[in-house]
Motif scaffolding. Structure first.
Motif, PDB file in Angstrom:
ATOM      1  N   ALA A   1      -7.977  -2.276   6.013  1.00 12.08           N
ATOM      2  CA  ALA A   1      -7.207  -1.166   6.578  1.00 12.08           C
ATOM      3  C   ALA A   1      -6.299  -1.713   7.666  1.00 12.08           C
ATOM      4  O   ALA A   1      -6.757  -2.424   8.571  1.00 12.08           O
ATOM      5  CB  ALA A   1      -8.132  -0.100   7.134  1.00 12.08           C
ATOM      6  N   LEU A   2      -5.027  -1.380   7.572  1.00 10.51           N
ATOM      7  CA  LEU A   2      -4.045  -1.800   8.564  1.00 10.51           C
ATOM      8  C   LEU A   2      -3.720  -0.598   9.432  1.00 10.51           C
ATOM      9  O   LEU A   2      -3.227   0.424   8.948  1.00 10.51           O
ATOM     10  CB  LEU A   2      -2.788  -2.316   7.861  1.00 10.51           C
ATOM     11  CG  LEU A   2      -1.752  -3.045   8.714  1.00 10.51           C
ATOM     12  CD1 LEU A   2      -2.355  -4.286   9.360  1.00 10.51           C
ATOM     13  CD2 LEU A   2      -0.544  -3.434   7.863  1.00 10.51           C
TER      14      LEU A   2
ATOM     15  N   THR B   1      -7.980  -6.045  -4.981  1.00 13.26           N
ATOM     16  CA  THR B   1      -7.633  -6.287  -3.584  1.00 13.26           C
ATOM     17  C   THR B   1      -6.832  -5.104  -3.082  1.00 13.26           C
ATOM     18  O   THR B   1      -5.831  -4.735  -3.695  1.00 13.26           O
ATOM     19  CB  THR B   1      -6.794  -7.571  -3.460  1.00 13.26           C
ATOM     20  OG1 THR B   1      -7.515  -8.646  -4.049  1.00 13.26           O
ATOM     21  CG2 THR B   1      -6.496  -7.888  -2.012  1.00 13.26           C
ATOM     22  N   VAL B   2      -7.280  -4.497  -1.975  1.00 15.36           N
ATOM     23  CA  VAL B   2      -6.655  -3.270  -1.497  1.00 15.36           C
ATOM     24  C   VAL B   2      -6.236  -3.439  -0.039  1.00 15.36           C
ATOM     25  O   VAL B   2      -7.048  -3.809   0.811  1.00 15.36           O
ATOM     26  CB  VAL B   2      -7.618  -2.065  -1.622  1.00 15.36           C
ATOM     27  CG1 VAL B   2      -6.937  -0.788  -1.121  1.00 15.36           C
ATOM     28  CG2 VAL B   2      -8.082  -1.893  -3.055  1.00 15.36           C
ATOM     29  N   LEU B   3      -4.970  -3.175   0.213  1.00 14.24           N
ATOM     30  CA  LEU B   3      -4.477  -3.071   1.589  1.00 14.24           C
ATOM     31  C   LEU B   3      -4.057  -1.630   1.798  1.00 14.24           C
ATOM     32  O   LEU B   3      -3.171  -1.116   1.098  1.00 14.24           O
ATOM     33  CB  LEU B   3      -3.285  -4.006   1.815  1.00 14.24           C
ATOM     34  CG  LEU B   3      -2.657  -3.921   3.225  1.00 14.24           C
ATOM     35  CD1 LEU B   3      -3.655  -4.362   4.282  1.00 14.24           C
ATOM     36  CD2 LEU B   3      -1.386  -4.751   3.307  1.00 14.24           C
ATOM     37  N   VAL B   4      -4.698  -0.967   2.752  1.00 15.74           N
ATOM     38  CA  VAL B   4      -4.441   0.445   2.967  1.00 15.74           C
ATOM     39  C   VAL B   4      -3.923   0.666   4.385  1.00 15.74           C
ATOM     40  O   VAL B   4      -4.518   0.186   5.354  1.00 15.74           O
ATOM     41  CB  VAL B   4      -5.704   1.304   2.688  1.00 15.74           C
ATOM     42  CG1 VAL B   4      -6.887   0.817   3.490  1.00 15.74           C
ATOM     43  CG2 VAL B   4      -5.434   2.781   2.971  1.00 15.74           C
ATOM     44  N   VAL B   5      -2.800   1.346   4.489  1.00 18.22           N
ATOM     45  CA  VAL B   5      -2.264   1.779   5.776  1.00 18.22           C
ATOM     46  C   VAL B   5      -2.696   3.226   5.961  1.00 18.22           C
ATOM     47  O   VAL B   5      -2.357   4.082   5.141  1.00 18.22           O
ATOM     48  CB  VAL B   5      -0.734   1.670   5.817  1.00 18.22           C
ATOM     49  CG1 VAL B   5      -0.189   2.223   7.134  1.00 18.22           C
ATOM     50  CG2 VAL B   5      -0.303   0.222   5.626  1.00 18.22           C
ATOM     51  N   ALA B   6      -3.457   3.515   7.010  1.00 20.69           N
ATOM     52  CA  ALA B   6      -3.991   4.869   7.139  1.00 20.69           C
ATOM     53  C   ALA B   6      -4.226   5.210   8.596  1.00 20.69           C
ATOM     54  O   ALA B   6      -4.444   4.345   9.443  1.00 20.69           O
ATOM     55  CB  ALA B   6      -5.290   5.001   6.360  1.00 20.69           C
TER      56      ALA B   6
ATOM     57  N   ASP C   1     -11.874   8.544   8.314  1.00 26.78           N
ATOM     58  CA  ASP C   1     -12.821   8.215   7.248  1.00 26.78           C
ATOM     59  C   ASP C   1     -12.294   7.064   6.400  1.00 26.78           C
ATOM     60  O   ASP C   1     -13.059   6.217   5.940  1.00 26.78           O
ATOM     61  CB  ASP C   1     -13.077   9.443   6.376  1.00 26.78           C
ATOM     62  CG  ASP C   1     -13.826  10.534   7.141  1.00 26.78           C
ATOM     63  OD1 ASP C   1     -14.489  10.195   8.144  1.00 26.78           O
ATOM     64  OD2 ASP C   1     -13.729  11.702   6.738  1.00 26.78           O
ATOM     65  N   THR C   2     -10.969   7.051   6.174  1.00 24.70           N
ATOM     66  CA  THR C   2     -10.366   5.971   5.399  1.00 24.70           C
ATOM     67  C   THR C   2     -10.535   4.647   6.119  1.00 24.70           C
ATOM     68  O   THR C   2     -10.884   3.625   5.530  1.00 24.70           O
ATOM     69  CB  THR C   2      -8.863   6.249   5.168  1.00 24.70           C
ATOM     70  OG1 THR C   2      -8.719   7.503   4.507  1.00 24.70           O
ATOM     71  CG2 THR C   2      -8.229   5.162   4.335  1.00 24.70           C
ATOM     72  N   ILE C   3     -10.282   4.662   7.418  1.00 29.74           N
ATOM     73  CA  ILE C   3     -10.380   3.430   8.212  1.00 29.74           C
ATOM     74  C   ILE C   3     -11.820   2.926   8.253  1.00 29.74           C
ATOM     75  O   ILE C   3     -12.105   1.747   8.054  1.00 29.74           O
ATOM     76  CB  ILE C   3      -9.863   3.689   9.638  1.00 29.74           C
ATOM     77  CG1 ILE C   3      -8.392   4.097   9.604  1.00 29.74           C
ATOM     78  CG2 ILE C   3     -10.054   2.458  10.510  1.00 29.74           C
ATOM     79  CD1 ILE C   3      -7.867   4.622  10.922  1.00 29.74           C
TER      80      ILE C   3
END
Length: 578
Positions: free
Chosen positions: A361-362, A518-523, A527-529
């Motif tokens: 998580a970014l 591979t997942v990079l998530v901006v959030a 809960d996502t973080i």
């Protein structure tokens, strides 16, 4: 001009244009020959024995028939070439812009490109179909008329020939004025088009704040500017057209005065003078239309120059050949620096690792460059310095097709095509079966949308997905990413437009991706973080903190402060709702 045509149209289309012009020149020359037969015809018709005119009537009829056949062939070829030219230009523009970096599509370029691909291409097509032949008539036919006049009276022919430089000078002056008008009006039209599209797209927000057409300042200013440019076009352009027409009429007047003087002096007979004056009328008549035609052609040339500017924009460099595909799909950003312009740096020496099969998580404050990171991984731009790797391979060493086939992306600015729900999900993988499409849709809870729509999966979403809510568009976008089955997934605020119920359902679907992707998530959602394997906090263009949720809270640094602020904001929101 030839070099410009070759660059924009390509060699094959330029050769096709030359063939069309040859037919137009041939038809114009034959028209001049037909006019030339009027002199002997009228001379004999007005002479002592009118019966001698009959052979010339036959010659005129034959020349007219040949001219008509050539003109018909030139018109047909011109229209066929125009249609092919339109398809060719649209294909060339489309093929080129898809290879341009996303950074190119900024400022006023998107609106300018839309106008260029629409109205601009039509202008070029119109020039090929409807302007070239009349313009050839305006110059080639008078030239043939002058040559024919030499056969009857060299003095009148010289008078016509002397008028040519005057007309040519007036034509060039008129063309420069029209070109100036075109440049000014084009800029105003692009701005107005941008503001109109903006006004239409953002009607919900405008109405929510009581903003109507009467007080939308940007649109009003653009319309006023376009109106001012239209008035300026009249002031600047009309004198050029009128000046050219006046020059042409002065040329004819000089020929008329000379012919009258010769007739009074007895050097030219009355019948021959009338015949030559009729020919002189045919000399100036097509030239009279040259200014307006030339102005339209100058506008088309301006369009070609703008097309040339688009086609000259450098695409993202591609490797000469396809190299081996990465065997793993971790993401690495090493010492990456990037900015959207020379004045502002967004990322400054950023280092980030996303291990294969993990979710990172970014997070960070608005404007810190989180979305930029995802765009650089997808190579929408190239970095200024440093390296972006997918599976250990520099993204610059992968072709666009290779890289895009490995990435599935869900961004904030979801765009849906004006097709059905099923079509929009299938865009993730064209060869997917109907059941695979619907299975992906069910994972993203698109089936709930389908159930309430009369046409079900075939329901049309409208342009850009206008028939659906923001959350519904987002779910379809997520379904599209799920269907693609790419090993690397980039999520930018993927759940930002969902309510709590649907967010939980989508989170379950996204969790299935982390096992072997591979997942990079901006959030910003807590809960996502919290569910990420690793959290990277971005600030000042760099990763300033990195670790698991518990580790970062224990540090008591920027992330911990960010978490407390978010928790406080969520608590306040829940209290307000209760």
């Amino acid at each position: 001009m030839t070099a410009l045509l070759t660059r924009v149209l390509g060699r094959e289309q330029t050769e096709g244009l030359r063939r069309v012009m040859l037919w137009a020149v041939l038809a114009a020359a034959l028209q001049g020959v037909a006019y030339a037969f009027l002199v002997p015809l009228l001379t004999r018709l007005l002479g002592d024995d009118p019966a001698e005119a009959w052979p010339w009537v036959g010659a005129l009829a034959a020349a007219t028939a040949v001219y008509g056949a050539a003109a018909f062939a030139a018109t047909v070829r011109g229209n066929r070439f125009s249609a092919e030219l339109g398809r060719h230009l649209h294909r060339r523009i489309g093929d080129h812009v898809v290879a341009l970096p996303l950074g190119w599509f900024g400022g006023e370029r998107t609106g300018a490109l839309g106008q260029l691909a629409g109205q601009g291409v039509v202008q070029v097509m119109n020039a090929a179909a409807n302007l070239l032949r009349p313009l050839c008539n305006a110059f080639v036919t008078p030239a043939v008329v002058v040559l024919a006049t030499f056969a009857f009276d060299w003095r009148l022919a010289l008078a016509m020939l002397a008028a040519a430089p005057v007309a040519a000078g007036a034509y060039r002056w008129s063309g420069r004025l029209i070109g100036r008008v075109d440049r000014q009006s084009h800029a105003a039209s692009v701005e107005t088009a941008d503001r109109l599209v903006e006004f239409a797209r953002h009607q919900p927000a405008l109405r929510a704040f009581g903003r109507t057409a009467q007080d939308h300042e940007l649109l009003d200013a653009a319309l006023r500017e376009q109106h001012a440019e239209a008035r300026a076009a009249v002031r600047i352009g009309v004198p050029g057209i009128a000046g050219f027409a006046l020059a042409v009429q002065l040329c004819f007047t000089c020929v008329l005065v000379l012919g009258t003087a010769l007739a009074i002096g007895g050097s030219v007979g009355a019948g021959e003078l009338i015949a030559v004056l009729v020919l002189a009328v045919r000399f100036v008549e097509p030239m009279g239309a040259a200014a307006e035609l030339g102005g339209s052609l100058r506008v088309a040339r301006g369009t070609l120059e703008r097309l040339d500017g688009v086609l000259a924009s450098a695409p993202l460099p591609q490797p000469a050949t396809e190299g081996p595909l990465p065997e793993t799909y971790g993401i690495e950003l090493d010492d990456v620096s990037f900015g959207y312009d020379d004045e502002r740096t967004v990322l400054d020496g950023l280092d980030l690792r996303v291990p294969a099969g993990h979710t990172v998580a970014l997070v960070g404050p608005s404007g810190s460059g989180k979305t930029t990171v995802t765009r650089l991984i997808a190579r929408f731009w190239d970095v200024r310095a440093g390296t972006v790797r997918v599976g250990g391979t520099d993204v610059r060493d992968l072709t666009t097709d290779q890289l895009m086939s490995r990435l599935a992306m869900v961004f904030q600015d979801v765009y849906l095509f004006a097709g059905s729900i099923e079509d929009n999900i299938r865009a993730g993988r064209e060869d997917a079966t109907d059941e695979e499409v619907r299975a992906a849709g069910r994972l993203a809870r698109v089936d709930e949308i389908v159930e309430r729509l009369p046409d079900g999966w075939a329901a049309r979403v409208g342009e850009g997905g206008a028939a659906l809510s923001g959350g519904e568009r987002q779910r379809i976008s997520i379904a599209r990413a799920l269907l693609k089955r790419a090993p690397v997934v980039l999520l930018d605020e993927a759940t930002s437009a969902l309510d709590a119920w649907n967010e939980a359902a989508v989170q379950q679907a996204l969790a299935a991706l982390t096992a072997d992707r591979t997942v990079l998530v901006v959030a910003h959602r807590l809960d996502t973080i919290r569910g990420a394997d690793l959290i990277a906090f971005l600030d000042g263009g760099r990763i300033v903190e990195q670790g698991t949720h518990e580790e970062l809270l224990g540090l008591g640094g920027r992330y911990a402060q960010f978490w407390r602020e978010r928790e406080g904001a969520r608590g306040w929101t829940l209290a307000a709702r209760s």
